[in-house]
Enzyme design. Structure first.
Site, PDB file in Angstrom:
ATOM      1  N   MET A   1       0.780  -1.215  -0.252  1.00  0.00           N
ATOM      2  CA  MET A   1      -0.519   0.428   0.353  1.00  0.00           C
ATOM      3  C   MET A   1       1.016   1.198  -0.325  1.00  0.00           C
ATOM      4  O   MET A   1      -0.155   2.178   0.319  1.00  0.00           O
ATOM      5  CB  MET A   1      -0.494   0.018   0.886  1.00  0.00           C
ATOM      6  CG  MET A   1      -2.123  -1.549   0.758  1.00  0.00           C
ATOM      7  SD  MET A   1      -3.386  -0.647   1.993  1.00  0.00           S
ATOM      8  CE  MET A   1      -2.689  -0.227   3.657  1.00  0.00           C
ATOM      9  N   GLY A   2       1.794   0.989  -0.332  1.00  0.00           N
ATOM     10  CA  GLY A   2       2.824   2.277  -0.561  1.00  0.00           C
ATOM     11  C   GLY A   2       3.857   2.557   0.827  1.00  0.00           C
ATOM     12  O   GLY A   2       3.288   1.693   1.775  1.00  0.00           O
TER      13      GLY A   2
ATOM     14  N   GLY B   1      11.460  -2.917   5.049  1.00  0.00           N
ATOM     15  CA  GLY B   1      10.634  -4.088   5.508  1.00  0.00           C
ATOM     16  C   GLY B   1      10.122  -4.914   3.827  1.00  0.00           C
ATOM     17  O   GLY B   1      10.487  -5.377   3.467  1.00  0.00           O
ATOM     18  N   HIS B   2       9.688  -3.252   3.110  1.00  0.00           N
ATOM     19  CA  HIS B   2       9.030  -3.313   1.458  1.00  0.00           C
ATOM     20  C   HIS B   2      10.460  -3.969   1.060  1.00  0.00           C
ATOM     21  O   HIS B   2      10.645  -4.362  -0.089  1.00  0.00           O
ATOM     22  CB  HIS B   2       8.536  -2.237   1.383  1.00  0.00           C
ATOM     23  CG  HIS B   2       6.858  -1.790   2.176  1.00  0.00           C
ATOM     24  ND1 HIS B   2       6.728  -0.655   2.815  1.00  0.00           N
ATOM     25  CD2 HIS B   2       6.103  -2.581   1.695  1.00  0.00           C
ATOM     26  CE1 HIS B   2       5.995  -0.859   3.254  1.00  0.00           C
ATOM     27  NE2 HIS B   2       4.674  -1.788   2.783  1.00  0.00           N
TER      28      HIS B   2
ATOM     29  N   GLN C   1     -10.139  -2.459   2.903  1.00  0.00           N
ATOM     30  CA  GLN C   1      -9.594  -3.541   3.651  1.00  0.00           C
ATOM     31  C   GLN C   1      -9.967  -2.319   4.786  1.00  0.00           C
ATOM     32  O   GLN C   1      -8.606  -2.824   6.300  1.00  0.00           O
ATOM     33  CB  GLN C   1      -8.386  -4.244   3.864  1.00  0.00           C
ATOM     34  CG  GLN C   1      -6.977  -2.860   3.264  1.00  0.00           C
ATOM     35  CD  GLN C   1      -5.771  -3.355   2.847  1.00  0.00           C
ATOM     36  OE1 GLN C   1      -5.503  -3.977   1.291  1.00  0.00           O
ATOM     37  NE2 GLN C   1      -5.236  -3.575   3.446  1.00  0.00           N
TER      38      GLN C   1
ATOM     39  N   LYS D   1       5.172  -9.723   9.280  1.00  0.00           N
ATOM     40  CA  LYS D   1       4.957  -9.197   9.872  1.00  0.00           C
ATOM     41  C   LYS D   1       3.945  -9.198  10.644  1.00  0.00           C
ATOM     42  O   LYS D   1       3.046  -8.882  11.487  1.00  0.00           O
ATOM     43  CB  LYS D   1       5.590  -7.788  10.045  1.00  0.00           C
ATOM     44  CG  LYS D   1       4.194  -6.340   9.778  1.00  0.00           C
ATOM     45  CD  LYS D   1       5.008  -5.533  11.058  1.00  0.00           C
ATOM     46  CE  LYS D   1       4.296  -4.511  11.751  1.00  0.00           C
ATOM     47  NZ  LYS D   1       3.184  -4.410  10.742  1.00  0.00           N
TER      48      LYS D   1
ATOM     49  N   GLN E   1      -2.409 -11.913   8.051  1.00  0.00           N
ATOM     50  CA  GLN E   1      -2.871 -12.259   7.216  1.00  0.00           C
ATOM     51  C   GLN E   1      -1.705 -12.662   5.176  1.00  0.00           C
ATOM     52  O   GLN E   1      -2.292 -13.682   4.949  1.00  0.00           O
ATOM     53  CB  GLN E   1      -2.344 -10.505   5.769  1.00  0.00           C
ATOM     54  CG  GLN E   1      -1.744 -10.035   4.362  1.00  0.00           C
ATOM     55  CD  GLN E   1      -1.448  -8.716   4.933  1.00  0.00           C
ATOM     56  OE1 GLN E   1      -2.532  -7.930   4.272  1.00  0.00           O
ATOM     57  NE2 GLN E   1      -0.834  -8.519   3.782  1.00  0.00           N
TER      58      GLN E   1
ATOM     59  N   VAL F   1      11.406  -6.776   8.823  1.00  0.00           N
ATOM     60  CA  VAL F   1      12.569  -6.406   9.390  1.00  0.00           C
ATOM     61  C   VAL F   1      12.232  -5.370  10.783  1.00  0.00           C
ATOM     62  O   VAL F   1      11.394  -4.613  10.229  1.00  0.00           O
ATOM     63  CB  VAL F   1      12.875  -4.825   7.698  1.00  0.00           C
ATOM     64  CG1 VAL F   1      13.856  -4.286   8.377  1.00  0.00           C
ATOM     65  CG2 VAL F   1      13.713  -6.489   6.799  1.00  0.00           C
TER      66      VAL F   1
HETATM   67  O1  PAF Z   1      -0.333  -6.129   3.553  1.00  0.00           O
HETATM   68  C1  PAF Z   1      -0.276  -4.774   2.508  1.00  0.00           C
HETATM   69  O2  PAF Z   1       0.356  -3.786   2.314  1.00  0.00           O
HETATM   70  C2  PAF Z   1      -2.088  -4.569   2.365  1.00  0.00           C
HETATM   71  O3  PAF Z   1      -3.077  -5.847   3.274  1.00  0.00           O
HETATM   72  C3  PAF Z   1      -1.558  -5.863   0.701  1.00  0.00           C
HETATM   73  C4  PAF Z   1      -1.316  -6.867   1.014  1.00  0.00           C
HETATM   74  C5  PAF Z   1      -1.440  -4.799  -0.076  1.00  0.00           C
HETATM   75  C6  PAF Z   1      -3.467  -5.983   0.447  1.00  0.00           C
HETATM   76  O4  PAF Z   1      -3.694  -4.162  -0.042  1.00  0.00           O
END
Ligand code: PAF
Length: 283
Positions: free
Chosen positions: A32-33, A38-39, A63, A152, A156, A179
């Site tokens: 989600m930017g 971590g990303h 969500q 993390k 999910q 991370v």
């Molecule tokens: O973990 C996230 O950032 C969000 O829940 C995802 C998996 C991108 C879905 O919108």
């Protein structure tokens, strides 16, 4: 090659099909930017696996609950593009909400209640329905061979694994370790919400999990006792409000009374207006 910036759903599909024709496998990193290290670890892993790496950036309204932070969720796109490029992304996909959820959209993906009603699902009703729906849509839009998710967000990760398994999705869900900041705080886009005072307190959550895990490592099998050690540490900080602290089996996320292989401790706490989640494996 230069990183592509793609907005249209038809365009991303064209790009991944071209990459596949060129012999590449496709790796998707859904985000989600507000990208952080971590990303970057997810992107580096996908690129390191040799995948044509697509990073999707989409703040998914489906969500977020009505009183959650959709409006103020950080959207630092220029910086995100830099982080994605530095980590080795081949394409950043930023679909418009109007194309993802066009007027009349009304089809939802529900992963079974055992996984989604409890833990985060209990305090965020509908959250995992929104996650499962967007994740399946992103899979359809980008046709990945592999999709990378951080440990993390442990619940999910299990929801997405179940989705892939139950719907026979032809892809591999790849978990990537959490991370952390130097003081142990798990990286999260929402850490930006913490005040300086809250930021000092926040790492206590991981200390609590580590203390509990140490008890398990030194032979304690009773979940109640392991949890007590964690709660004791959290309660040293009155600013924390515990949402849940549970020991569960690592796949079905059902509560355990006694440790068994694969057990995980999951935690969610509120600190001011910020909700922090974290987890640790218990051996
Ligand atoms: O973990 C996230 O950032 C969000 O829940 C995802 C998996 C991108 C879905 O919108």
């Amino acid at each position: 090659m230069q990183m592509q910036r793609i907005e249209g759903i038809a365009d991303v599909l064209r790009a991944v099909k071209a990459a596949r024709r060129g012999g590449r496998r496709i790796g998707l990193v859904p985000t989600m930017g507000a990208l952080h290290r971590g990303h970057a670890a997810l992107i580096e892993r996908a690129a390191g696996d040799g995948c044509f790496t697509v990073v999707s950036i989409f703040v998914n309204p489906a969500q977020f609950g009505p009183n959650e932070d959709l409006a103020r969720y950080p959207r630092p796109l220029e910086n995100d593009l830099k982080v994605a490029m530095a980590a080795g992304a081949d394409a950043v996909f930023t679909p418009a909400a109007s194309e993802v959820y066009p007027p009349g959209f009304d089809t939802w993906v529900e992963v079974g209640g055992g996984l989604t009603d409890r833990l985060c699902g209990a305090s965020r009703p509908g959250h995992f329905r929104g996650v499962a729906t967007i994740v399946l849509k992103l899979f359809n839009m980008t046709e990945p061979d592999r999709a990378y998710f951080g440990e993390k967000d442990y619940q999910q990760l299990q929801v997405v694994r179940r989705l892939a398994r139950d719907l026979d999705l032809p892809l591999e869900v790849v978990p990537v370790p959490t991370v952390r900041e130097d003081d142990g705080l798990a990286m999260s886009s929402r850490n930006k919400y913490l005040s300086p005072e809250e930021r000092v307190v926040a790492p206590r959550l991981y200390q609590a999990l580590k203390t509990a895990a140490e008890a398990a490592a030194s032979g304690e099998r009773r979940a109640s006792e392991i949890l007590r050690r964690g709660v004791e540490i959290i309660e040293t900080q009155p600013a924390f409000q515990i949402d849940y602290l549970e020991i569960v089996d690592g796949e079905g996320l059902q509560p355990l009374n006694e440790l068994k292989p694969g057990a995980v401790m999951l935690a969610a706490v509120r600190l001011g207006n910020t909700r922090l989640i974290d987890n640790i494996r218990l051996t």
